[in-house]
Write a protein that holds these residues in place. Structure first.
Motif, PDB file in Angstrom:
ATOM      1  N   ASP A 292       0.827  -1.206   0.000  1.00  0.00           N
ATOM      2  CA  ASP A 292       0.000   0.000   0.000  1.00  0.00           C
ATOM      3  C   ASP A 292       0.863   1.257   0.000  1.00  0.00           C
ATOM      4  O   ASP A 292       0.570   2.229  -0.706  1.00  0.00           O
ATOM      5  CB  ASP A 292      -0.925   0.010   1.218  1.00  0.00           C
ATOM      6  N   LEU A 293       1.939   1.245   0.798  1.00  0.00           N
ATOM      7  CA  LEU A 293       2.815   2.406   0.874  1.00  0.00           C
ATOM      8  C   LEU A 293       3.474   2.674  -0.468  1.00  0.00           C
ATOM      9  O   LEU A 293       3.552   3.820  -0.928  1.00  0.00           O
ATOM     10  CB  LEU A 293       3.878   2.189   1.955  1.00  0.00           C
TER      11      LEU A 293
ATOM     12  N   ASN B  62       0.892   4.155  -2.850  1.00  0.00           N
ATOM     13  CA  ASN B  62       0.555   5.539  -2.512  1.00  0.00           C
ATOM     14  C   ASN B  62       1.688   6.497  -2.868  1.00  0.00           C
ATOM     15  O   ASN B  62       1.447   7.639  -3.276  1.00  0.00           O
ATOM     16  CB  ASN B  62       0.222   5.648  -1.023  1.00  0.00           C
TER      17      ASN B  62
ATOM     18  N   ILE C  84       1.719   7.083  -6.848  1.00  0.00           N
ATOM     19  CA  ILE C  84       0.648   7.828  -7.520  1.00  0.00           C
ATOM     20  C   ILE C  84       1.128   9.209  -7.970  1.00  0.00           C
ATOM     21  O   ILE C  84       1.069   9.529  -9.163  1.00  0.00           O
ATOM     22  CB  ILE C  84      -0.604   7.925  -6.625  1.00  0.00           C
TER      23      ILE C  84
ATOM     24  N   PRO D  96      -6.428   4.712  -6.002  1.00  0.00           N
ATOM     25  CA  PRO D  96      -6.312   5.183  -4.615  1.00  0.00           C
ATOM     26  C   PRO D  96      -6.328   4.063  -3.576  1.00  0.00           C
ATOM     27  O   PRO D  96      -5.815   4.240  -2.468  1.00  0.00           O
ATOM     28  CB  PRO D  96      -7.534   6.101  -4.458  1.00  0.00           C
ATOM     29  N   ASN D  97      -6.912   2.910  -3.933  1.00  0.00           N
ATOM     30  CA  ASN D  97      -6.938   1.789  -2.982  1.00  0.00           C
ATOM     31  C   ASN D  97      -5.708   0.900  -3.106  1.00  0.00           C
ATOM     32  O   ASN D  97      -5.683  -0.216  -2.598  1.00  0.00           O
ATOM     33  CB  ASN D  97      -8.205   0.954  -3.167  1.00  0.00           C
ATOM     34  N   ALA D  98      -4.666   1.391  -3.793  1.00  0.00           N
ATOM     35  CA  ALA D  98      -3.367   0.720  -3.925  1.00  0.00           C
ATOM     36  C   ALA D  98      -3.364  -0.429  -4.922  1.00  0.00           C
ATOM     37  O   ALA D  98      -2.402  -1.177  -4.993  1.00  0.00           O
ATOM     38  CB  ALA D  98      -2.850   0.227  -2.564  1.00  0.00           C
TER      39      ALA D  98
END
Length: 214
Positions: A114-115, A118, A121, A145-147
């Motif tokens: 996820d990191l 993010n 992006i 946006p939800n990775a």
């Protein structure tokens, strides 16, 4: 006499498409039966692979000797799982490891994923806006946006029907999106926002989401 175990090199996929950077591969031979040390070596390898993939996946760091690509990181995770499976088939893994794996490592892997997404992006959007001036690209992949990294992924469309998302490496790829693909991409980049009825409006929104100023 105990059955011979497969060599680590056969459990961990190697090849030109797998960039392991400075990871210690192939791992040392497994003990028979698989030991706690073997399990921890496999866990540490997977953990390092995911960390290096996250730290050095950013465009500016792809030339780092520590860079680990997605294929290699995935292979390390599969190697970890294979070693644990061998341990379970020969002698049950320690209860503390099972608990740690369920509670901590899997969460850590997801957090790193996820990191990384993010972080990528704004970097990928900026690359697509300022570095790639030509509509022919190639554009960098911009996560949702939800990775979720969308290229090649099968996702639910507006009616719950699965849609495989093509890569958007240039403007033409966006232009060629079907109505269902454009809807699925719009849902990914603009969660909770009503999907425009006009397909071209969806495509314009997608171009903006990936950094193309239209």
């Amino acid at each position: 006499m105990a059955n011979p175990l497969p060599a680590p090199a056969t459990l961990l996929v190697m090849g030109p498409d797998y960039i392991y950077g400075t990871l210690p591969v192939p791992p040392p031979p497994l003990q028979n039966p698989v030991s706690t040390a073997d399990i921890m070596t496999a866990v540490e390898l997977a953990s390092q692979a995911m960390r290096f993939r996250g730290e050095f996946a950013i465009h500016d760091f792809l030339d780092s000797p520590n860079y680990v690509n997605d294929a290699a990181a995935g292979a390390c995770v599969k190697y970890r799982d294979a070693v644990v499976a061998l341990s379970n088939s020969l002698a049950a893994a320690p209860a503390w490891f099972v608990q740690w794996n369920n509670d901590t490592f899997n969460t850590l892997v997801q957090d790193v994923h996820d990191l990384t997404a993010n972080m990528m992006i704004p970097i990928a959007r900026n690359h697509n806006l300022r570095t790639v001036m030509d509509d022919n690209g190639p554009f960098q992949q911009v996560p949702f946006p939800n990775a979720v990294w969308p290229w090649g992924k099968s996702v639910a469309g507006p009616n719950g029907v699965q849609v495989v998302l093509p890569g958007l490496c240039n403007t033409q790829a966006v232009d060629q999106l079907t109505s269902a693909e454009a809807s699925a991409y719009f849902m990914g980049y603009y969660p909770g926002i009503q999907i425009p009825h006009v397909v071209q409006q969806r495509k314009i929104a997608i171009l903006r989401a990936i950094g193309r100023d239209v």
